[in-house]
Design a protein around this motif. Structure first.
Motif, PDB file in Angstrom:
ATOM      1  N   SER A   5     -20.829 -42.562  -4.290  1.00 44.83           N
ATOM      2  CA  SER A   5     -20.205 -42.553  -2.808  1.00 44.83           C
ATOM      3  C   SER A   5     -19.910 -41.374  -2.042  1.00 44.83           C
ATOM      4  N   ILE A   6     -20.205 -40.702  -1.313  1.00 48.99           N
ATOM      5  CA  ILE A   6     -19.822 -39.614  -0.351  1.00 48.99           C
ATOM      6  C   ILE A   6     -19.134 -39.183   0.923  1.00 48.99           C
ATOM      7  N   ALA A   7     -18.293 -38.820   0.657  1.00 48.58           N
ATOM      8  CA  ALA A   7     -17.422 -38.739   2.125  1.00 48.58           C
ATOM      9  C   ALA A   7     -17.788 -37.460   2.883  1.00 48.58           C
ATOM     10  N   ILE A   8     -17.686 -38.054   4.246  1.00 55.48           N
ATOM     11  CA  ILE A   8     -18.112 -37.122   4.932  1.00 55.48           C
ATOM     12  C   ILE A   8     -17.153 -36.993   6.312  1.00 55.48           C
ATOM     13  N   PRO A   9     -16.316 -35.789   5.666  1.00 55.03           N
ATOM     14  CA  PRO A   9     -15.240 -35.809   7.066  1.00 55.03           C
ATOM     15  C   PRO A   9     -15.054 -34.833   8.186  1.00 55.03           C
ATOM     16  N   CYS A  10     -15.174 -36.340   9.278  1.00 53.71           N
ATOM     17  CA  CYS A  10     -14.999 -35.716  10.437  1.00 53.71           C
ATOM     18  C   CYS A  10     -14.010 -35.235  11.460  1.00 53.71           C
ATOM     19  N   TYR A  11     -14.797 -33.973  12.166  1.00 53.69           N
ATOM     20  CA  TYR A  11     -13.346 -33.731  13.066  1.00 53.69           C
ATOM     21  C   TYR A  11     -13.536 -33.550  14.351  1.00 53.69           C
ATOM     22  N   ILE A  36     -15.637 -40.320   7.447  1.00 47.70           N
ATOM     23  CA  ILE A  36     -13.738 -40.170   7.207  1.00 47.70           C
ATOM     24  C   ILE A  36     -14.219 -39.456   9.295  1.00 47.70           C
ATOM     25  N   ASP A  37     -13.103 -41.077  10.360  1.00 46.59           N
ATOM     26  CA  ASP A  37     -13.175 -39.752  11.584  1.00 46.59           C
ATOM     27  C   ASP A  37     -11.957 -39.175  11.485  1.00 46.59           C
ATOM     28  N   ASP A  38     -11.348 -37.993  11.160  1.00 50.52           N
ATOM     29  CA  ASP A  38      -9.635 -37.577  10.802  1.00 50.52           C
ATOM     30  C   ASP A  38      -9.039 -37.200  12.556  1.00 50.52           C
ATOM     31  N   GLY A  39      -8.862 -38.527  12.993  1.00 48.19           N
ATOM     32  CA  GLY A  39      -8.724 -38.213  14.044  1.00 48.19           C
ATOM     33  C   GLY A  39      -9.104 -37.164  15.609  1.00 48.19           C
ATOM     34  N   SER A  40     -10.217 -37.376  15.890  1.00 49.63           N
ATOM     35  CA  SER A  40     -10.943 -36.906  16.203  1.00 49.63           C
ATOM     36  C   SER A  40     -10.977 -37.591  18.200  1.00 49.63           C
ATOM     37  N   THR A  41     -10.982 -36.908  18.631  1.00 48.01           N
ATOM     38  CA  THR A  41     -10.336 -37.000  20.016  1.00 48.01           C
ATOM     39  C   THR A  41     -11.171 -36.350  21.171  1.00 48.01           C
ATOM     40  N   LYS A  42     -12.042 -35.451  21.244  1.00 49.24           N
ATOM     41  CA  LYS A  42     -12.505 -34.712  22.220  1.00 49.24           C
ATOM     42  C   LYS A  42     -13.918 -34.658  22.306  1.00 49.24           C
ATOM     43  N   SER A  72      -7.071 -34.090   3.784  1.00 54.26           N
ATOM     44  CA  SER A  72      -6.339 -35.483   3.935  1.00 54.26           C
ATOM     45  C   SER A  72      -8.000 -36.568   3.956  1.00 54.26           C
ATOM     46  N   ALA A  73      -8.847 -35.969   4.996  1.00 51.28           N
ATOM     47  CA  ALA A  73     -10.139 -36.757   4.421  1.00 51.28           C
ATOM     48  C   ALA A  73     -10.354 -36.654   3.252  1.00 51.28           C
ATOM     49  N   ASP A  90     -19.686 -31.900   4.023  1.00 49.14           N
ATOM     50  CA  ASP A  90     -19.256 -31.377   5.096  1.00 49.14           C
ATOM     51  C   ASP A  90     -20.226 -31.740   6.469  1.00 49.14           C
ATOM     52  N   SER A  91     -20.028 -31.933   7.602  1.00 46.32           N
ATOM     53  CA  SER A  91     -20.810 -32.860   8.625  1.00 46.32           C
ATOM     54  C   SER A  91     -21.575 -31.737   9.296  1.00 46.32           C
ATOM     55  N   ASP A  92     -21.497 -30.806   9.432  1.00 41.63           N
ATOM     56  CA  ASP A  92     -21.991 -29.946   9.508  1.00 41.63           C
ATOM     57  C   ASP A  92     -23.483 -29.054   8.652  1.00 41.63           C
TER      58      ASP A  92
END
Length: 342
Positions: A5-11, A36-42, A72-73, A90-92
């Motif tokens: 399993s690979i988690a990618i925290p994204c904001y 993991i979309d950590d509440g992205s809004t922009k 949290s992510a 990480d996403s970058d």
């Protein structure tokens, strides 16, 4: 069950998350990719995550949650992981294809063995913007290569060669059962991620491949020095949590000498980073916070405090006066050049 399993925290990661995800998709049905979309809004982070899930429904899962920060992510990723092993990317950042295939082959082989693998370690590469020569962090002179080993088989870890989040793949059940819970709305929790599970790690394996590509170059990146100083209270919080953890489990940890030495030395590095950032800011308030941090360590464990305070790094970080602080900063700059960190 998936292999990894690979988690990618994204904001707000629209600009770079595709490169990261695409580098992982080649793992095919062996992998479970959790965006993991950590509440992205922009930006379109949430939409991009859903697009990948729709296109690769047996490989990718898009998980949307309220913003809680990187820790949290990661917590969400661990809770939702279905793979035998678990990795954070990480996403970058991204991974190298040939090394990725070797990682998967190795995990597959070890999963069928008689001993449970708790932690796989591999190399990572600093992909620093504007630099042609890439700094590779490898462990071939510290750890046995391509064989199962324990803490007693490890040699002394060099400064700048500690096991970071980029280096490790944990057994998922170990993370779920050890009680790891990273704090929310706090940066620099990756230090806790590679610290708190260690007492539960018995069997390790080192694969000498340059797997993880760690990008450094964005001005808003959490490891940018200016950003770190602006978030110094979060750095201090993580440092104190590490002190609490090490001191709280010391009576148990000292039974495994190599493990305790490693964790103690890693905490020394984090104390040094926290101290030098507080010195670099140059404000009276931050100099008081540095003093308070060292007093916190002293109050928790005087013997540990004296060992660290009387060491080379602790002594350098606590030289008196403006001249002493200037020497501290210059020593830090030398370490930056030697070890390639930001």
């Amino acid at each position: 069950m998936k292999l990894l399993s690979i988690a990618i925290p994204c904001y707000n990661s629209e600009k770079y998350m595709r490169k990261c995800i695409d580098s992982l998709l080649i793992g095919g049905e062996d992998v479970d990719i959790l965006i993991i979309d950590d509440g992205s809004t922009k930006d379109r982070t949430a939409e991009i995550a859903d697009e990948y899930e729709a296109q690769f429904p047996t490989i990718v899962r898009a998980i949307h949650k309220e913003n809680g920060g990187h820790g949290s992510a990661v917590n969400t990723g661990i809770a939702n992981a279905t793979g035998l092993y678990f990795k954070v990317v990480d996403s970058d950042d991204w991974v190298k294809q040939d090394a990725y295939f070797k990682i998967l082959d190795t995990l597959r082989e070890l999963a069928g063995g008689g001993q449970a693998l708790d932690m796989l370690i591999s190399n990572y590469v600093y992909e620093k913007e504007g630099e042609r020569r890439k700094k590779v962090i490898q462990y071939r002179h510290i750890l046995p290569v391509e064989k199962m080993f324990t803490w007693t088989d490890c040699h002394h870890f060099l400064k700048g060669h500690y096991i970071l989040m980029h280096s490790v793949i944990f057994r998922t059940r170990l993370l779920q059962e050890c009680g790891l819970k990273l704090p929310e709305h706090t940066f620099y929790v990756d230090n806790l991620y590679v610290f708190e599970p260690l007492p539960y790690v018995k069997n390790m394996y080192y694969l000498d491949v340059n797997f993880y590509r760690y990008y450094i170059g964005r001005q808003d990146q959490s490891v940018n020095e200016t950003v770190m100083i602006s978030r110094i209270d979060q750095q201090i919080r993580v440092t104190k949590l590490m002190i609490d953890y090490l001191v709280g489990r010391k009576s148990e940890l000292v039974k495994n000498r190599r493990l305790y030495q490693y964790m103690r030395n890693y905490l020394e590095i984090i104390m040094t980073v926290s101290s030098v950032l507080l010195i670099r800011s140059g404000t009276t308030e931050h100099l008081e916070k540095k003093k308070e941090l060292w007093e916190y360590l002293k109050g928790k464990d005087k013997r540990l405090y004296l060992w660290m305070r009387n060491g080379i790094m602790g002594g350098t970080m606590n030289l008196p006066g403006r001249g002493g602080r200037k020497i501290s900063v210059e020593g830090y700059k030398i370490c930056q050049k030697l070890f390639g960190f930001n």
